[in-house]
Design a protein around this motif. Sequence first.
Motif, PDB file in Angstrom:
ATOM      1  N   THR A  72      37.379  29.528  35.631  1.00 12.12           N
ATOM      2  CA  THR A  72      36.452  30.396  36.360  1.00 12.12           C
ATOM      3  C   THR A  72      36.760  31.876  36.170  1.00 12.12           C
ATOM      4  N   LEU A 278      30.005  41.134  43.222  1.00 10.78           N
ATOM      5  CA  LEU A 278      31.078  40.335  43.807  1.00 10.78           C
ATOM      6  C   LEU A 278      32.408  41.067  43.842  1.00 10.78           C
ATOM      7  N   GLN A 375      26.080  34.815  49.534  1.00 13.50           N
ATOM      8  CA  GLN A 375      26.786  35.513  48.458  1.00 13.50           C
ATOM      9  C   GLN A 375      28.000  36.246  49.003  1.00 13.50           C
ATOM     10  N   TYR A 378      30.653  33.689  49.658  1.00 10.67           N
ATOM     11  CA  TYR A 378      31.273  33.285  48.396  1.00 10.67           C
ATOM     12  C   TYR A 378      32.270  34.338  47.937  1.00 10.67           C
ATOM     13  N   ARG A 379      31.869  35.596  47.974  1.00  7.62           N
ATOM     14  CA  ARG A 379      32.756  36.674  47.546  1.00  7.62           C
ATOM     15  C   ARG A 379      34.048  36.656  48.352  1.00  7.62           C
ATOM     16  N   GLN A 382      36.517  33.906  47.430  1.00  6.83           N
ATOM     17  CA  GLN A 382      37.279  34.166  46.208  1.00  6.83           C
ATOM     18  C   GLN A 382      38.410  35.163  46.434  1.00  6.83           C
ATOM     19  N   SER A 395      32.320  27.553  42.827  1.00  7.73           N
ATOM     20  CA  SER A 395      31.347  28.010  41.844  1.00  7.73           C
ATOM     21  C   SER A 395      30.202  27.015  41.684  1.00  7.73           C
ATOM     22  N   ARG A 400      26.697  29.108  41.009  1.00 10.99           N
ATOM     23  CA  ARG A 400      26.993  30.217  40.111  1.00 10.99           C
ATOM     24  C   ARG A 400      26.787  29.779  38.663  1.00 10.99           C
ATOM     25  N   SER A 401      26.712  30.729  37.744  1.00  7.16           N
ATOM     26  CA  SER A 401      26.407  30.418  36.345  1.00  7.16           C
ATOM     27  C   SER A 401      27.524  29.602  35.709  1.00  7.16           C
ATOM     28  N   GLU A 412      30.129  32.279  34.677  1.00  4.96           N
ATOM     29  CA  GLU A 412      31.257  32.511  35.575  1.00  4.96           C
ATOM     30  C   GLU A 412      32.239  31.353  35.562  1.00  4.96           C
TER      31      GLU A 412
END
Length: 437
Positions: A72, A278, A375, A378-379, A382, A395, A400-401, A412
Amino acid sequence: MKKYIILISLLALTVTQNACQQEFLNPSAASEQQVINSPDGLVTLVNGLQFRYTTTRAGAIYNAVAAGGLTTRELRVLNAGNTDELFLEQGLNSVQGSNAVVRNLWTSCQLTRASADIVLTNADRVITDAGLKSGVVAYASIFKALSLGTLAQFFQQAPVATGTNAPFVPREQLLREAIQQLETAATLVSSTPPSASFLTRIPAGIDIPNTIQALIARYALFAGDYDKAIAAAGRVNLTVRSSFSFDENARNPVFETAFGNVNVFAPTNTSFGLTGALQPDPSDRRLTFYFRTNPTATQNLGTGFYTSNSTAIPVYLPGEILLIRAEAFARKNDLTNAVTELNRVLTKTPAQDAWGVGAGLPAYAGANTANAILQEIYRNRQIELAFQGFRLEDSRRFGRSGPDTTPQANAERTRNFMPYPFTERDNNTNTPSTDPN
């Protein structure tokens, strides 16, 4: 924990992930039958669970941190001679079933789970003291749940039981099994707390009642059971620490292998590998907790819970519990409560946290929409939970991508799940014929 290594290694020979290997007995050691028919034997075996799960480069903790971080962009390889770690960083088809990190992650979890099952199968029959039995069952339940939950974070399917050609089940079933085991243990512990005689015979660090609820909350969130996640998280006392303990005989595996040197891997950068919206606020006080400010050429950039061989690693963090509640409320579209819990993480200072992890930032001031709040959650996951092996699971869950992104450089994460180890594929005919990407 050193005195338990021989016994847990002996029993591990007969409880591998598919029980297809031969049994080799040490004639000078206790037999499996002697161990499982004695209360003292079961206590000794339950002690070995923590050693199996937590220590060495072969244990689940090191390999979860490596697999979760390298796929990741949270971590980067420092020396290309560490080929298995390097292939994880490259991702996609570079990661094969022969990868040692993947194999060790799988094997450590399966051996820990199988040994816990031996304890759970025999405890009621062998142990008559109620407080001792409660402690043994609860402790074994914690490590069984950790093993199943960790497998579910990295593998799309896995066996949930030991046996020749054990059937594979979806990861959702692994999570449900972990939750069910923990709930059974919670009921037992609430009616009969573990005795002092048990607690003095296991490594210090794990707070059993709070850990059970924290793990229920974690795996209920991963399983999408948001009401259960909110309720269990609300039962965790955030002022109480619960941790895996280490010493010179049983060392902190991430410090020993990686963060104690500049030869294996390190954080990608002081932004946790996060980009764009992020990236952390420069005034976020968690930055100085997880990174060295000016590392020398011989110092790893990463610190956190990996600063010495004897540094304890939290089983869970207070911030994780708050963010579980925030995410679960947000996914239920209860945005008011989601922001309330998120703000408890954002505004928390190091002095207000049991482990000294605090952002010390202003309250959330972004858009009052589910997407924007998720979002931000999520940030903060991490950052708050950096280098603890959750990022691949997060992820995927947050959409996420991933590896299908074009161009791949914008992804990501470089994989969705790990391939099944060749050691399993070669010995278990029920291994899925194809690996997920």
